[in-house]
Write a protein that holds these residues in place. Structure first.
Motif, PDB file in Angstrom:
ATOM      1  N   LEU A  46     -57.362  32.774   6.073  1.00 25.33           N
ATOM      2  CA  LEU A  46     -57.548  34.214   5.955  1.00 25.33           C
ATOM      3  C   LEU A  46     -56.274  34.993   6.303  1.00 25.33           C
ATOM      4  O   LEU A  46     -55.930  35.960   5.627  1.00 25.33           O
ATOM      5  N   PHE A  47     -55.559  34.571   7.345  1.00 25.25           N
ATOM      6  CA  PHE A  47     -54.329  35.284   7.722  1.00 25.25           C
ATOM      7  C   PHE A  47     -53.261  35.156   6.636  1.00 25.25           C
ATOM      8  O   PHE A  47     -52.593  36.132   6.301  1.00 25.25           O
ATOM      9  N   GLN A  48     -53.126  33.948   6.057  1.00 24.83           N
ATOM     10  CA  GLN A  48     -52.147  33.772   4.979  1.00 24.83           C
ATOM     11  C   GLN A  48     -52.545  34.571   3.737  1.00 24.83           C
ATOM     12  O   GLN A  48     -51.699  35.151   3.065  1.00 24.83           O
ATOM     13  N   ILE A  49     -53.850  34.593   3.438  1.00 29.17           N
ATOM     14  CA  ILE A  49     -54.326  35.363   2.283  1.00 29.17           C
ATOM     15  C   ILE A  49     -54.012  36.843   2.496  1.00 29.17           C
ATOM     16  O   ILE A  49     -53.477  37.514   1.603  1.00 29.17           O
ATOM     17  N   ALA A  50     -54.335  37.359   3.680  1.00 24.09           N
ATOM     18  CA  ALA A  50     -54.066  38.771   3.978  1.00 24.09           C
ATOM     19  C   ALA A  50     -52.567  39.069   3.857  1.00 24.09           C
ATOM     20  O   ALA A  50     -52.172  40.088   3.289  1.00 24.09           O
ATOM     21  N   ARG A  51     -51.729  38.167   4.386  1.00 23.35           N
ATOM     22  CA  ARG A  51     -50.280  38.388   4.308  1.00 23.35           C
ATOM     23  C   ARG A  51     -49.817  38.455   2.857  1.00 23.35           C
ATOM     24  O   ARG A  51     -49.062  39.347   2.462  1.00 23.35           O
ATOM     25  N   GLU A  52     -50.295  37.524   2.029  1.00 20.63           N
ATOM     26  CA  GLU A  52     -49.889  37.502   0.619  1.00 20.63           C
ATOM     27  C   GLU A  52     -50.423  38.708  -0.144  1.00 20.63           C
ATOM     28  O   GLU A  52     -49.815  39.154  -1.110  1.00 20.63           O
ATOM     29  N   LEU A  53     -51.566  39.245   0.310  1.00 20.98           N
ATOM     30  CA  LEU A  53     -52.154  40.421  -0.346  1.00 20.98           C
ATOM     31  C   LEU A  53     -51.671  41.730   0.281  1.00 20.98           C
ATOM     32  O   LEU A  53     -52.166  42.800  -0.054  1.00 20.98           O
ATOM     33  N   ARG A  54     -50.733  41.625   1.205  1.00 19.06           N
ATOM     34  CA  ARG A  54     -50.119  42.786   1.872  1.00 19.06           C
ATOM     35  C   ARG A  54     -51.161  43.681   2.540  1.00 19.06           C
ATOM     36  O   ARG A  54     -51.149  44.902   2.386  1.00 19.06           O
ATOM     37  N   THR A  55     -52.067  43.033   3.253  1.00 15.34           N
ATOM     38  CA  THR A  55     -53.089  43.755   4.001  1.00 15.34           C
ATOM     39  C   THR A  55     -53.366  43.000   5.296  1.00 15.34           C
ATOM     40  O   THR A  55     -52.550  42.187   5.713  1.00 15.34           O
ATOM     41  N   THR A  56     -54.523  43.269   5.904  1.00 17.17           N
ATOM     42  CA  THR A  56     -54.879  42.610   7.168  1.00 17.17           C
ATOM     43  C   THR A  56     -56.185  41.838   7.010  1.00 17.17           C
ATOM     44  O   THR A  56     -56.999  42.160   6.128  1.00 17.17           O
TER      45      THR A  56
END
Length: 164
Positions: A46-56
């Motif tokens: 989830l943290f990597q997904i959020a980082r790649e999607l430029r969100t939290t």
């Protein structure tokens, strides 16, 4: 809005495919697809997904409604820095001799092929010129050379090498 819907919304806003998102995060596309379809409610990534999607992760989980709140700043595109540096360049006769040698080494080429080969060899040729030439005062470096004449710098460099 569900986790999958939020991931899908951000993915489309950024303009990447599911496959690209999965690749960047380091999971299989089927795993990403399951998360988006709602088959999974959370992910270790989830943290990597959020980082790649430029969100939290909080936005993706629905705890906040603003995808930009607390999000990392967008990465800036790489910039090109132009530097101006003084460069000692060989004399025209030395360059002419180098180019003459390069042309003689490619007698079967012409036109585009010759231009391509010269562009590939030019940096190497210039690097080799740098070594034997010390830019000491020469016998008239500006005098034009006959096509088969060797420049004085090359003669001097060759004679230095023979004394070693």
């Amino acid at each position: 809005m569900t986790l999958g819907a939020r991931i899908e919304e951000r993915r489309k806003a950024i303009g990447i495919t599911q496959a690209e998102l999965a690749r960047r995060v380091g999971v299989r596309q089927s795993t990403m697809n399951s998360l988006i379809k709602g088959d999974s409610r959370t992910s270790r990534s989830l943290f990597q997904i959020a980082r790649e999607l430029r969100t939290t992760p909080d936005y993706l989980l629905g705890k906040i409604d603003d995808p930009d709140e607390g999000a990392p700043p967008p990465e800036l595109p790489p910039t090109i820095q132009h530097l101006m540096m003084p460069v000692a360049f060989p004399s025209q006769p030395a360059l002419e001799a180098m180019l003459r040698g390069l042309l003689r080494s490619m007698p079967d080429l012409s036109g585009d092929e010759l231009a391509h080969e010269l562009s590939m060899l030019l940096p190497t040729g210039l690097a080799q010129l740098r070594q034997p030439y010390r830019f000491e005062p020469l016998v008239n470096d500006d005098a034009p050379l006959a096509l088969d004449e060797e420049p004085p710098v090359a003669r001097r460099a060759r004679s230095r090498g023979s004394r070693r």
